[in-house]
Design an enzyme around this catalytic site. Sequence first.
Site, PDB file in Angstrom:
ATOM      1  N   LYS A  55       0.912  -1.187  -0.116  1.00 25.63           N
ATOM      2  CA  LYS A  55      -0.202  -0.070   0.053  1.00 25.63           C
ATOM      3  C   LYS A  55       0.935   1.277   0.036  1.00 25.63           C
ATOM      4  O   LYS A  55       2.245   1.191   0.156  1.00 25.63           O
ATOM      5  CB  LYS A  55      -1.056   0.016   1.072  1.00 25.63           C
ATOM      6  CG  LYS A  55      -0.113   0.020   2.680  1.00 25.63           C
ATOM      7  CD  LYS A  55       0.323   1.312   3.177  1.00 25.63           C
ATOM      8  CE  LYS A  55       0.788   1.143   4.395  1.00 25.63           C
ATOM      9  NZ  LYS A  55       1.583   2.325   4.810  1.00 25.63           N
ATOM     10  N   PRO A  78       9.587  -4.769  -0.055  1.00 22.47           N
ATOM     11  CA  PRO A  78      10.620  -4.460   0.733  1.00 22.47           C
ATOM     12  C   PRO A  78      10.182  -4.232   2.103  1.00 22.47           C
ATOM     13  O   PRO A  78       8.763  -3.863   2.286  1.00 22.47           O
ATOM     14  CB  PRO A  78      11.337  -3.469   0.167  1.00 22.47           C
ATOM     15  CG  PRO A  78      10.624  -2.576  -0.677  1.00 22.47           C
ATOM     16  CD  PRO A  78       9.664  -3.729  -1.064  1.00 22.47           C
ATOM     17  N   GLY A  80      10.259  -2.781   6.228  1.00 20.70           N
ATOM     18  CA  GLY A  80      10.562  -1.379   6.897  1.00 20.70           C
ATOM     19  C   GLY A  80      10.388  -0.258   5.816  1.00 20.70           C
ATOM     20  O   GLY A  80      11.401   0.594   5.698  1.00 20.70           O
ATOM     21  N   SER A  94       0.246  -6.814   5.439  1.00 25.24           N
ATOM     22  CA  SER A  94      -0.710  -7.303   4.121  1.00 25.24           C
ATOM     23  C   SER A  94      -0.450  -8.738   3.996  1.00 25.24           C
ATOM     24  O   SER A  94      -1.257  -9.600   4.009  1.00 25.24           O
ATOM     25  CB  SER A  94      -0.220  -6.744   2.910  1.00 25.24           C
ATOM     26  OG  SER A  94      -0.882  -7.277   1.982  1.00 25.24           O
ATOM     27  N   ASP A  97      -2.259  -1.693  11.127  1.00 22.84           N
ATOM     28  CA  ASP A  97      -2.525  -1.639   9.542  1.00 22.84           C
ATOM     29  C   ASP A  97      -3.233  -2.896   8.940  1.00 22.84           C
ATOM     30  O   ASP A  97      -3.422  -2.794   7.664  1.00 22.84           O
ATOM     31  CB  ASP A  97      -1.155  -1.525   8.767  1.00 22.84           C
ATOM     32  CG  ASP A  97      -0.557   0.016   8.747  1.00 22.84           C
ATOM     33  OD1 ASP A  97      -1.639   0.843   9.069  1.00 22.84           O
ATOM     34  OD2 ASP A  97       0.619   0.032   8.169  1.00 22.84           O
TER      35      ASP A  97
HETATM   36  O1  C5P Z   1       0.189  -1.335  15.293  1.00 25.48           O
HETATM   37  P1  C5P Z   1       1.474  -1.740  14.914  1.00 25.48           P
HETATM   38  O2  C5P Z   1       2.128  -2.903  15.548  1.00 25.48           O
HETATM   39  O3  C5P Z   1       1.636  -1.640  13.526  1.00 25.48           O
HETATM   40  O4  C5P Z   1       2.307  -0.296  15.564  1.00 25.48           O
HETATM   41  C1  C5P Z   1       3.749  -0.359  15.603  1.00 25.48           C
HETATM   42  C2  C5P Z   1       4.033   0.544  16.606  1.00 25.48           C
HETATM   43  O5  C5P Z   1       3.961   2.071  15.711  1.00 25.48           O
HETATM   44  C3  C5P Z   1       3.359   0.977  17.754  1.00 25.48           C
HETATM   45  O6  C5P Z   1       3.658   0.160  18.887  1.00 25.48           O
HETATM   46  C4  C5P Z   1       3.374   2.193  18.241  1.00 25.48           C
HETATM   47  O7  C5P Z   1       4.680   2.952  18.561  1.00 25.48           O
HETATM   48  C5  C5P Z   1       3.592   3.212  16.477  1.00 25.48           C
HETATM   49  N1  C5P Z   1       2.118   3.392  16.212  1.00 25.48           N
HETATM   50  C6  C5P Z   1       1.518   4.677  16.687  1.00 25.48           C
HETATM   51  N2  C5P Z   1       0.130   4.992  16.268  1.00 25.48           N
HETATM   52  C7  C5P Z   1      -0.337   4.265  15.373  1.00 25.48           C
HETATM   53  C8  C5P Z   1       0.320   3.052  14.836  1.00 25.48           C
HETATM   54  C9  C5P Z   1       1.303   2.780  15.371  1.00 25.48           C
HETATM   55  O8  C5P Z   1       2.113   5.216  17.523  1.00 25.48           O
HETATM   56  N3  C5P Z   1      -1.637   4.700  15.017  1.00 25.48           N
END
Ligand code: C5P
Length: 277
Positions: A8, A90, A92, A100, A132
């Site tokens: 995405k 890729p 990161g 996904s 996501d």
């Molecule tokens: O939800 P996910 O594991 O992908 O999020 C990874 C990190 O990104 C979270 O632990 C947080 O530090 C940050 N994050 C955030 N606000 C969001 C999504 C992610 O602060 N809406």
Amino acid sequence: MNRAAPAKINLSLRVLGRRTDGFHELETLMAPLALADEVSVEAADAFSFACSDPSLPADDSNLAVRAARLFCLRGRREASLALRLEKRVPHGAGLGGGSSDAAATLLLLNDFFQAGRTRAQLAEMAAELGSDVPFFIWESPAWCRGRGEIVEPTTLATDAEILLLKPPFAVPTPSAYAAWRDARELPGVPYGPQASPWGPLVNDLERPVFEKHLLLPAMKRWLLAQPECEAALMSGSGSTMWALLRVAADGAALAARARGEFGDQLWTCATRLSGRV
Ligand code: C5P
């Protein structure tokens, strides 16, 4: 049985504030791309997982594995299956690859076991795996709110060509959000909304990420000065920059020029938005 796991881009990403649970409140317009990984599954005596990219973990820390385990746990099923992941997106990169893969695994296993779960039920499961992941369950462009898990599918004109450019470093998502509140704009770098067929393009995570990775604002400025490029923005928390190409522009020529400018280590991919499937 197999299933595509599309990447995405964020066409717009606004951070509305920090929440008490440590996440950030978002309003983002995301669109799936034609570029995709592929997840496949076969019946087997015991669970196994294989991934084409040896740099990714193949244990329970891989989001596709966690998705398979969660799906089987919730359905009280034995995880007797061989799962395989063919990586093209890729990591990161701000392209949602891991999320996904997890969503495609849930959708695939729902078909594989003929489990009959609705998208809404799968999206609820997906939210346990990452902010996501629910977006990818809907297989559609969507506005995502909350921490990203509240998904409102929408339709978009998808006839535009997109060029993705990723330098050879990754940006950890938590570090981008952690630096958001105190981040400043670098002088001479355009951060403001850019006009597009999908509305204004803007990404509030550019400020914190650009401060730390100075190549990215240099790439944005360079892209915006190229005749093929109509708009340029970082995707998610980076490190991918994407360019919206003008109608009939030569994306391959722009990609080659970008590698000449920023080095052969630059990963480039010409792709398109993908609409409702
Ligand atoms: O939800 P996910 O594991 O992908 O999020 C990874 C990190 O990104 C979270 O632990 C947080 O530090 C940050 N994050 C955030 N606000 C969001 C999504 C992610 O602060 N809406």
